[in-house]
Design an enzyme around this catalytic site. Structure first.
Site, mmCIF file in Angstrom:
data_model
loop_
_atom_site.group_PDB
_atom_site.id
_atom_site.type_symbol
_atom_site.label_atom_id
_atom_site.label_comp_id
_atom_site.label_asym_id
_atom_site.label_seq_id
_atom_site.Cartn_x
_atom_site.Cartn_y
_atom_site.Cartn_z
ATOM 1 N N GLN A 139 6.812 -15.705 12.145
ATOM 2 C CA GLN A 139 6.547 -14.404 12.989
ATOM 3 C C GLN A 139 5.002 -14.585 13.151
ATOM 4 O OE1 GLN A 139 7.916 -11.645 9.972
ATOM 5 N NE2 GLN A 139 6.196 -10.481 10.701
ATOM 6 N N ASP A 148 5.699 0.318 12.757
ATOM 7 C CA ASP A 148 5.921 -0.910 13.900
ATOM 8 C C ASP A 148 7.194 -0.546 14.444
ATOM 9 O OD1 ASP A 148 4.286 -3.173 12.411
ATOM 10 O OD2 ASP A 148 4.855 -1.914 10.816
ATOM 11 N N SER A 182 -1.985 -0.273 6.968
ATOM 12 C CA SER A 182 -1.514 -1.299 7.158
ATOM 13 C C SER A 182 -2.246 -2.223 6.352
ATOM 14 C CB SER A 182 -2.097 -1.845 8.598
ATOM 15 O OG SER A 182 -2.039 -3.277 8.815
ATOM 16 N N GLY A 190 9.350 1.094 8.830
ATOM 17 C CA GLY A 190 8.635 1.982 9.048
ATOM 18 C C GLY A 190 8.242 2.131 10.619
ATOM 19 N N HIS A 206 0.899 -1.055 -0.043
ATOM 20 C CA HIS A 206 -0.052 -0.040 -0.036
ATOM 21 C C HIS A 206 0.863 1.262 -0.042
ATOM 22 C CE1 HIS A 206 1.006 -0.064 4.193
ATOM 23 N NE2 HIS A 206 0.612 -1.273 4.397
ATOM 24 N N HIS A 261 4.001 1.510 2.032
ATOM 25 C CA HIS A 261 5.322 0.765 1.433
ATOM 26 C C HIS A 261 5.896 1.467 0.434
ATOM 27 C CE1 HIS A 261 2.681 -2.895 2.892
ATOM 28 N NE2 HIS A 261 3.759 -3.007 3.430
HETATM 29 P P1 AMP Z 1 4.779 -5.397 6.316
HETATM 30 O O1 AMP Z 1 4.545 -5.625 5.170
HETATM 31 O O2 AMP Z 1 3.277 -4.773 7.170
HETATM 32 O O3 AMP Z 1 5.698 -6.235 6.968
HETATM 33 O O4 AMP Z 1 5.342 -4.023 6.536
HETATM 34 C C1 AMP Z 1 6.613 -3.731 5.678
HETATM 35 C C2 AMP Z 1 7.376 -2.253 6.090
HETATM 36 O O5 AMP Z 1 6.446 -1.466 5.804
HETATM 37 C C3 AMP Z 1 7.577 -2.458 7.672
HETATM 38 O O6 AMP Z 1 8.902 -1.773 7.987
HETATM 39 C C4 AMP Z 1 6.715 -1.688 8.204
HETATM 40 O O7 AMP Z 1 6.901 -1.058 9.320
HETATM 41 C C5 AMP Z 1 6.204 -0.605 6.911
HETATM 42 N N1 AMP Z 1 5.128 0.094 7.330
HETATM 43 C C6 AMP Z 1 3.736 -0.763 7.280
HETATM 44 N N2 AMP Z 1 2.688 0.225 7.533
HETATM 45 C C7 AMP Z 1 3.375 1.526 7.583
HETATM 46 C C8 AMP Z 1 2.681 2.576 7.798
HETATM 47 N N3 AMP Z 1 1.638 2.890 7.868
HETATM 48 N N4 AMP Z 1 3.808 3.611 7.846
HETATM 49 C C9 AMP Z 1 5.089 3.585 7.617
HETATM 50 N N5 AMP Z 1 5.581 2.348 7.519
HETATM 51 C C10 AMP Z 1 4.774 1.154 7.244
#
Ligand code: AMP
Length: 280
Positions: A61, A150, A185, A147, A34, A37
């Site tokens: 995880q 998290d 998210s 990000g 999204h 990312h």
């Molecule tokens: P994920 O695919 O959910 O594992 O996230 C991949 C990366 O994107 C991780 O470093 C997350 O912290 C980051 N991320 C996900 N959502 C957000 C957000 N709303 N703002 C900033 N970073 C994000």
């Protein structure tokens, strides 16, 4: 943008980049990409070099009762989004390479992984640290982009990088929010139309905590404000609402610089987390 699956293909691409003298900028994701990312990829792109994005829904995880099987998987849209945001290489990692038959080596994150989300997701951060170490080993990245949403993950990965002497620099990208304030998210797509306003209590509570922090001096006032907004929404099931130090994740009585509010809550079956810096 090239798209590879095997570690051998990935390494061949990275080796060619190294020959050209370019640093490797790396954005790990679990797919279902999204705008947040995209913001990470754009941050990597802006730093120059060769931008690698990985997609891997890491089984290690997820707990046995969590949403691994139903975690959203949208490979075609992911590829389009990664390319539009400026990725040079998309790596869809394979289970048989990430966790080969007979694998028996895992990282343990210790006390940092036992608090906040770790208290409700036993083993989660061990799985995160393990997979990030593997992804860094495979990519040979110079810079890693994570990000702020998290936040605990950024602290644990920073510690892991330092403990394992990994030659990688961590960049934390600010949380990206929807226009209504909800942190983006991949799990937001689980929310029904009537659950969405319930979820908004989370950013509203963080705003209230920040306002209380601006007005007062101790953690208790900010915590009271944080919890009051959360408690006013009966359909929100809070796992934790805490204020901790951004660098150490330690609980503090006084609102010192670096104080940060953290929330995790369920709306229906969807688990959401968010955090906000209260004292710059
Ligand atoms: P994920 O695919 O959910 O594992 O996230 C991949 C990366 O994107 C991780 O470093 C997350 O912290 C980051 N991320 C996900 N959502 C957000 C957000 N709303 N703002 C900033 N970073 C994000």
């Amino acid at each position: 943008m090239k798209h590879v699956e095997t570690v051998a293909e990935l390494r061949a691409e990275v080796a060619a980049t190294r020959m050209a003298g370019l640093p490797v900028r790396f954005v790990p994701t679990m797919g279902a990409l999204h705008e947040a990312h995209a913001a990470l990829v754009r941050a990597a792109r802006a730093d120059g070099g060769f931008v690698v994005v990985s997609i891997y829904v890491n089984p290690a995880q997820f707990g046995p009762t969590e949403d691994f099987a139903r975690y959203p998987r949208t490979p075609d849209a992911d590829s389009a989004l990664a390319m539009a945001a400026g990725a040079d290489l998309l790596w869809s990692a394979r289970d048989d390479e990430m966790y080969p038959a007979g694998e028996s080596t895992r990282l343990r994150t210790g006390a940092l992984g036992d608090i906040l989300c770790g208290a409700f997701r036993p083993g989660h951060f061990d799985g995160v640290a393990t997979v990030v170490a593997k992804l860094l080993a495979a990519t040979g990245a110079d810079t890693l982009y994570l990000g702020e949403k998290d936040f605990q993950q950024t602290i644990i990965v920073r510690r892991m990088i330092s403990d394992l002497l990994l030659p990688v620099q961590l960049v934390v990208v600010p949380t990206v929010r929807d226009t209504d304030g909800l942190a983006l998210s991949s799990r937001n797509r689980y929310l029904s139309a009537d659950e969405r306003p319930v979820a908004l209590a989370i950013p509203h509570a963080l705003d209230a905590a920040a306002a209380a922090a601006d007005a007062g001096h101790d953690t208790r006032d900010a915590l009271t404000a944080l919890r009051a907004v959360l408690d006013a929404e009966p359909r929100l099931h809070v796992q934790y609402a805490e204020i901790r130090d951004s660098a150490t994740l330690a609980v503090r009585e006084r609102l010192a610089p670096g104080a940060r509010a953290f929330v995790a809550a369920h709306v229906g079956t969807t688990r959401l987390i968010d955090n906000r810096l209260l004292r710059p």
